[in-house]
Design an enzyme around this catalytic site. Structure first.
Site, PDB file in Angstrom:
ATOM      1  N   GLU A  89       0.815  -1.216   0.000  1.00  0.00           N
ATOM      2  CA  GLU A  89       0.000   0.000   0.000  1.00  0.00           C
ATOM      3  C   GLU A  89       0.846   1.262   0.000  1.00  0.00           C
ATOM      4  O   GLU A  89       0.526   2.224  -0.704  1.00  0.00           O
ATOM      5  CB  GLU A  89      -0.949   0.000   1.210  1.00  0.00           C
ATOM      6  CG  GLU A  89      -2.154  -0.908   1.081  1.00  0.00           C
ATOM      7  CD  GLU A  89      -1.810  -2.380   1.273  1.00  0.00           C
ATOM      8  OE1 GLU A  89      -2.634  -3.238   0.916  1.00  0.00           O
ATOM      9  OE2 GLU A  89      -0.702  -2.662   1.792  1.00  0.00           O
ATOM     10  N   HIS A 158      -9.693  -5.731  10.924  1.00  0.00           N
ATOM     11  CA  HIS A 158     -10.329  -5.454   9.627  1.00  0.00           C
ATOM     12  C   HIS A 158     -11.701  -4.800   9.809  1.00  0.00           C
ATOM     13  O   HIS A 158     -12.535  -4.858   8.908  1.00  0.00           O
ATOM     14  CB  HIS A 158     -10.499  -6.749   8.827  1.00  0.00           C
ATOM     15  CG  HIS A 158      -9.207  -7.425   8.496  1.00  0.00           C
ATOM     16  ND1 HIS A 158      -8.493  -8.137   9.427  1.00  0.00           N
ATOM     17  CD2 HIS A 158      -8.499  -7.485   7.345  1.00  0.00           C
ATOM     18  CE1 HIS A 158      -7.397  -8.621   8.861  1.00  0.00           C
ATOM     19  NE2 HIS A 158      -7.370  -8.236   7.604  1.00  0.00           N
TER      20      HIS A 158
END
Length: 360
Positions: A89, A158
């Site tokens: 990322e 998450h």
């Protein structure tokens, strides 16, 4: 047209019946579109409209996206416009920011915004601040998008809502769509905007279908950034939410309506800049306010709304304190029953409304 409608209303002639059939045939029916497909349409239309737009992220190309949001785009536009990236990322977010500084308009997909933590330096210190630090000479027209907040059974690492995190930072615009109309109109607005924009989608909403009007189906349809929408008008209490909880608020309002309680439901749509004027106008009318969000309570979106209302003219119209409905102040449990108790449910909103109105 008025004469035609008068003729149709008589219902006495074959001609009227014929006109009635043709009238309905010529009126486009609302189309059922999922949030996933609405996002796909928005990217497809903007990729076609502007050759500077491109999409990059993990599995967005050959695999059609981890959630199939980018389905078909790689086959249509090729490797230069839809790019698979390594699992890094920080790396691909940095590439996207640099491309935006160089004049392109990237759409950077995070497989989940939880993974954007790996790239937060690129998002905050590079994308959000460069236009200001360059005295307006270097705009950064980039969209960071992907699923945000809790899903189902994915546990603590998450399941965070980043609305308050990113909305805290000047230089960013932060959007949080609920339905297919929001998804399409806000994403198109984000891609066309000259500032870095965070688009916080919800994984559990991707497969949910909504009716799209003829207007929304148009390639020219864009939702203005910074403008909330009143999803359900009401007179007794204002309920403000964003993302998936908007649907819960509407469901709760429908249940409460059977008990004679009239709720006005506001879909915030944009977290930053926040449309506090629409909320204030509603509070002036209803004299009560409940905020609903999936994120944690401390320093959350609801907390910001409470502060803005207290500091503004609408405070004098409140007949009771503002009530916040939020996610539980704990890391998200994995167990399904515990998870459900950590996320705002319809029953929680109903309780909050009744408590605010001093009915319990």
């Amino acid at each position: 047209m008025a004469a035609l409608r008068r003729l149709l209303c008589t219902g006495k002639s074959r001609l009227a019946v014929c006109f009635q059939r043709e009238f309905h045939r010529s009126t486009p029916a609302a189309l059922q579109v999922t949030v996933r497909d609405a996002l796909n349409q928005a990217m497809d239309e903007e990729l076609e409209r502007d050759e500077r737009v491109f999409l990059l992220g993990e599995e967005v190309a050959q695999y059609d996206g981890a959630y199939k949001v980018s389905r078909g785009l790689w086959k249509k536009y090729g490797d230069k416009r839809v790019m698979d990236t390594p699992i890094s990322e920080m790396g691909f977010a940095g590439i996207a920011v640099g491309a935006a500084m160089a004049g392109l308009r990237p759409i950077c997909e995070f497989m989940t915004f939880n993974f954007s933590m790996q790239a937060i330096d690129q998002v905050i210190n590079s994308a959000a601040k460069t236009h200001y630090m360059s005295a307006g000479r270097v705009p950064v027209p980039i969209v960071f998008r992907g699923p945000n907040g809790s899903s189902a059974g994915v546990a603590a690492q998450h399941s965070q809502c980043f609305a308050a995190w990113y909305a805290h930072c000047p230089g960013l615009k932060v959007l949080s769509p609920w339905n297919a109309e929001d998804a399409k109109g806000l994403l198109k607005a984000a891609i066309r905007d000259d500032n870095p924009v965070i688009l916080l989608e919800n994984e559990l909403m991707y497969g949910v279908p909504f009716e799209l009007s003829e207007e929304v189906q148009s390639k020219d349809f864009v939702i203005p950034i910074g403008k909330a929408k009143i999803e359900r008008p009401g007179s007794q209490i204002t309920v403000v939410a964003h993302s998936r909880p908007v649907g819960h608020c509407i469901e709760a309002a429908n249940v409460l309506a059977k008990e004679g309680i009239d709720c006005e439901v506001i879909n915030l749509r944009t977290i930053r800049p926040m449309d506090i004027e629409t909320i204030e106008a509603s509070v002036v009318k209803t004299n009560h306010l409940v905020t609903v969000e999936g994120g944690w309570p401390q320093f959350g979106v609801g907390a910001e709304i409470c502060a803005r209302i207290m500091e503004g003219p609408a405070f004098n119209y409140l007949d009771s304190p503002v009530f916040r409905v939020t996610g539980a102040d704990v890391p998200m449990p994995y167990a399904k029953t515990l998870e459900e108790n950590c996320i705002p449910q319809v029953k929680d909103i109903i309780f909050a409304v009744k408590k605010t109105l001093n009915l319990i």
